[in-house]
Design a protein around this motif. Structure first.
Motif, PDB file in Angstrom:
ATOM      1  N   ASP A  18      -8.900   3.583   7.025  1.00 37.58           N
ATOM      2  CA  ASP A  18      -8.050   3.666   5.840  1.00 37.58           C
ATOM      3  C   ASP A  18      -6.667   4.195   6.197  1.00 37.58           C
ATOM      4  O   ASP A  18      -5.653   3.736   5.654  1.00 37.58           O
ATOM      5  CB  ASP A  18      -8.702   4.548   4.784  1.00 37.58           C
ATOM      6  N   SER A  27       0.811  -1.223   0.000  1.00 35.61           N
ATOM      7  CA  SER A  27       0.000   0.000   0.000  1.00 35.61           C
ATOM      8  C   SER A  27       0.839   1.266   0.000  1.00 35.61           C
ATOM      9  O   SER A  27       0.286   2.369  -0.050  1.00 35.61           O
ATOM     10  CB  SER A  27      -0.910   0.012   1.233  1.00 35.61           C
ATOM     11  N   ARG A  45      -8.277   0.451  -2.727  1.00 37.24           N
ATOM     12  CA  ARG A  45      -8.453  -0.322  -1.497  1.00 37.24           C
ATOM     13  C   ARG A  45      -9.341   0.395  -0.488  1.00 37.24           C
ATOM     14  O   ARG A  45      -9.494  -0.092   0.642  1.00 37.24           O
ATOM     15  CB  ARG A  45      -7.089  -0.598  -0.863  1.00 37.24           C
ATOM     16  N   THR A  46      -9.893   1.533  -0.830  1.00 33.91           N
ATOM     17  CA  THR A  46     -10.672   2.334   0.102  1.00 33.91           C
ATOM     18  C   THR A  46     -12.132   2.386  -0.342  1.00 33.91           C
ATOM     19  O   THR A  46     -12.423   2.606  -1.526  1.00 33.91           O
ATOM     20  CB  THR A  46     -10.117   3.771   0.192  1.00 33.91           C
ATOM     21  N   LEU A  57      -3.782   1.601   5.601  1.00 36.17           N
ATOM     22  CA  LEU A  57      -3.129   1.994   4.352  1.00 36.17           C
ATOM     23  C   LEU A  57      -2.244   3.216   4.513  1.00 36.17           C
ATOM     24  O   LEU A  57      -1.681   3.696   3.525  1.00 36.17           O
ATOM     25  CB  LEU A  57      -4.192   2.291   3.280  1.00 36.17           C
ATOM     26  N   ARG A  70      -4.065   3.395  -3.267  1.00 35.68           N
ATOM     27  CA  ARG A  70      -4.866   3.499  -2.048  1.00 35.68           C
ATOM     28  C   ARG A  70      -6.360   3.636  -2.369  1.00 35.68           C
ATOM     29  O   ARG A  70      -7.206   3.093  -1.647  1.00 35.68           O
ATOM     30  CB  ARG A  70      -4.390   4.696  -1.223  1.00 35.68           C
TER      31      ARG A  70
END
Length: 290
Positions: free
Chosen positions: A193, A101, A137-138, A197, A134
């Motif tokens: 997050d 990440s 993945r959010t 991350l 990022r």
């Protein structure tokens, strides 16, 4: 606005009025500064990348030398070595699929010895963090809240979650708390997050021996000396004209009362009376005479 460093000055129309200013960076110099010669100014072209993109790293070299650019995550991910001149140099690094990440860019600039400029061999180090994919993945959560809610009425809160792939599901928890209560405890809403991350601590150690180098251009040339401090002592009396003499009889058994004596022969020496030294011990270990 071009890349570089700027200073914004604001003043009134009055010649004697107040004046204020603020300094800021733009472009390559964002989040990059160097207050000491051992720090290298380094910046990336954007804070987040997608795997497969090319990341452009800009560094400002005060001296020409060889730079080693390392991408470090939970391990060493990539290394690039390149010669750079004085000024701004740009290096392109392809972003890998296994970089997690986010990772660090660590640039080490090594400059050679420069006798004309009286400069020792040195190195400058710059560090910059960047994020990798990022947004993918959010999950984005949107609440379409009404502007006004009446007492003793049901409050409907539509929740919209974006970023889910086909077949994935998400769980949502909604809490409504008075703002005054949150202000009393200085409550901060959770940010998963940032926790999962966000930027991690750089745990890789970087060691070198540049700090142990001896500056041969400073000071005076030393002199090689040997021996102890006895060489500085002055001789007492005239130096001997004959070879040195040291005779030892060993331990001689005698009675407690003894009037006799031993002679040590000195063959080959004339008009020389050797001095005798010794100590007599009585029985049971009691000291006697000399």
């Amino acid at each position: 606005m071009q890349w570089g460093r700027y200073r914004l000055e604001v003043s009134s129309g009055d010649r004697n009025g107040p004046v204020t200013s603020v300094a800021f960076d733009a472009g390559w110099y964002a989040d990059a500064s160097a207050d000491t010669p051992d720090m290298l100014e380094i910046a990336v072209d954007k804070p987040e990348y997608v795997p497969g993109e090319n990341m452009t790293v800009a560094l400002t070299a005060r001296t020409a030398g060889k730079v080693t650019l390392s991408v470090i995550g939970d391990r060493l991910l990539r290394t690039i070595v390149q010669d750079v001149p004085v000024g701004v140099a740009r290096l392109r690094v392809p972003v890998g699929n296994d970089w997690g990440s986010g990772a660090y860019v660590v640039a080490t600039l090594r400059s050679p010895l420069d006798t004309a400029a009286s400069r020792m061999p040195g190195r400058a180090i710059g560090v910059q963090w960047f994020s990798v994919n990022r947004k993918a993945r959010t999950l984005a959560v949107n609440l379409d809240l009404p502007t006004l809610s009446r007492p003793n009425s049901a409050l409907r809160i539509p929740v919209k979650v974006t970023g889910l792939a086909a077949g994935e599901e998400a769980r949502v928890i909604v809490a409504a708390v008075d703002v005054g209560i949150l202000n009393l405890t200085n409550y901060k809403p959770p940010a998963p997050d940032d926790y999962y991350l966000g930027q991690r601590k750089l745990t890789t150690e970087i060691r070198d021996l540049y700090g142990e180098l001896i500056d041969g251009m400073q000071g005076t040339r030393g002199q090689i000396k040997s021996g102890g401090d006895a060489a500085a002592a002055e001789l007492q009396g005239s130096p001997p004209t004959q070879p040195p003499l040291a005779l030892y009889s060993g331990i001689v058994n005698r009675q407690a009362r003894w009037d006799g004596g031993d002679r040590l022969r000195s063959p080959g020496l004339r008009r020389h009376r050797p001095r005798h030294g010794g100590r007599l011990e009585q029985e049971h270990g009691r000291p006697g005479g000399r």
